[in-house]
Design an enzyme around this catalytic site. Structure first.
Site, mmCIF file in Angstrom:
data_model
loop_
_atom_site.group_PDB
_atom_site.id
_atom_site.type_symbol
_atom_site.label_atom_id
_atom_site.label_comp_id
_atom_site.label_asym_id
_atom_site.label_seq_id
_atom_site.Cartn_x
_atom_site.Cartn_y
_atom_site.Cartn_z
ATOM 1 N N HIS A 47 0.785 -1.253 0.105
ATOM 2 C CA HIS A 47 0.114 0.007 -0.066
ATOM 3 C C HIS A 47 0.844 1.269 0.048
ATOM 4 C CE1 HIS A 47 -4.060 -1.706 1.287
ATOM 5 N NE2 HIS A 47 -4.189 -1.272 0.301
ATOM 6 N N ASP A 88 1.002 4.100 1.365
ATOM 7 C CA ASP A 88 1.342 4.837 2.717
ATOM 8 C C ASP A 88 2.428 3.885 3.523
ATOM 9 O OD1 ASP A 88 -0.712 2.868 2.885
ATOM 10 O OD2 ASP A 88 -1.231 3.723 5.048
ATOM 11 N N HIS A 89 2.989 2.976 2.767
ATOM 12 C CA HIS A 89 3.951 2.160 3.405
ATOM 13 C C HIS A 89 5.120 2.055 2.590
ATOM 14 C CE1 HIS A 89 1.630 0.587 6.832
ATOM 15 N NE2 HIS A 89 0.656 0.981 6.039
ATOM 16 N N HIS A 100 -5.307 -8.518 5.757
ATOM 17 C CA HIS A 100 -5.273 -7.322 5.498
ATOM 18 C C HIS A 100 -6.182 -7.007 4.090
ATOM 19 C CE1 HIS A 100 -4.719 -2.910 5.446
ATOM 20 N NE2 HIS A 100 -3.942 -2.818 4.478
ATOM 21 N N HIS A 134 -0.214 3.869 13.124
ATOM 22 C CA HIS A 134 -1.015 4.025 11.900
ATOM 23 C C HIS A 134 -2.405 4.590 12.490
ATOM 24 C CE1 HIS A 134 -3.259 2.382 8.663
ATOM 25 N NE2 HIS A 134 -2.084 2.438 7.684
#
Length: 283
Positions: A66, A68-69, A153, A246
């Site tokens: 993802h 944001d990682h 996830h 997070h």
């Protein structure tokens, strides 16, 4: 070198807002190694602000792909290179990480080739090794061991919690996950469990600002954990310190650290820390 965990980016999701925190990234110092965990937007600046020279970079771990990682993985490596990096760097990531890196190299080919010719820099591609991993031990080096556990996830199937052990210490990162009972065994008696967290009462706020309405809410509830869920895992695991990270929401002034502690306190008997960019935790 002291054993420390520095939270560089602590918000959930890729969006950034004025004065708010950055997406996910962390720096773990253990067994004399500085290890970057996740590379959300802002990781390069965050590392520099700790006092670390980027040319010292040598170990990077990505939990899943993802944005944001992983958005700043390529820029971090490139910026380290322009800072003077001249030794090998190993990136451990899930399947697909190599494609992210080669895509970045292709996108910056003109700049990289120009700097090699004009500034005498070493070949950036040859300095970086991407090792794609699955469940199990992914690194064993002296006293340092790193293990991976696939977590829940959806729709991402290649998402991994990571456990770093060495020097009599252990730190576990949940990655992004819905409540996942096997994580309690994976984190058994860890010194620190860094676990993602949401506040139920904060979902309306994040949805109204981000958009997507019911579809976003459906994703968040199916794919992430509330702070109370993180507390249950920490309590079952018997960890010493639970670090909420997070965070969703992370930049709404209506919710303070006390809201997070109130969600955890009735369930988890150990110490809890609410993530904040730049916060340093000593093991």
């Amino acid at each position: 070198m002291p054993h420390t965990l520095t939270l560089l980016g602590t918000k959930g999701g890729p969006a950034i807002r004025p004065g708010g925190p950055n997406p996910t990234s962390m720096l773990l110092t253990l067994c004399g190694r500085r290890m970057v965990i996740d590379c959300g937007l802002g990781v390069s600046r965050g590392l520099v602000e700790t006092g670390m020279s980027l040319k010292e970079l040598d170990l990077v771990f990505i939990t899943h792909l993802h944005s944001d990682h992983v958005l700043e993985l390529g820029p971090l490596l490139h910026t380290a290179w322009t800072t003077g990096l001249d030794h090998p760097v190993t990136v451990y990531g899930p399947p697909g990480t190599r494609a992210v890196w080669t895509g970045f190299l292709a996108s910056l080919a003109y700049d990289i080739e120009t700097r090699i010719a004009d500034e005498g820099r070493p070949d950036l591609a040859s300095l970086v090794t991407v090792t794609e991993y699955g469940p199990g031990v992914i690194l064993q080096e002296g006293d340092l061991q790193v293990e991976a556990l696939r977590v829940d996830h959806p729709p991402v199937t290649e998402c991994f919690a990571l456990k770093f052990s060495g020097a009599g210490k252990s730190v576990v990162f949940s990655a992004d996950t819905a409540p996942f009972p096997p994580l309690a065994d994976f984190a058994r008696h860890a010194d620190i469990l860094v676990h993602e967290a949401m506040l139920p009462e904060g979902l309306d706020s994040i949805i109204s600002r981000t958009g997507n309405g019911s579809r976003l809410r459906e994703h968040l509830v199916a794919s992430h954990s509330f702070a109370a869920d993180a507390a249950r895992i920490a309590q079952q695991a018997g960890v010493a310190v639970l670090v909420l990270n997070h965070l969703i929401p992370a930049d709404d002034p209506a919710f303070t650290e006390e809201h997070w502690h109130a969600a955890v306190r009735p369930i988890f008997g150990g110490d809890s820390v609410v993530g904040r960019d730049g916060r340093v935790i000593t093991l």
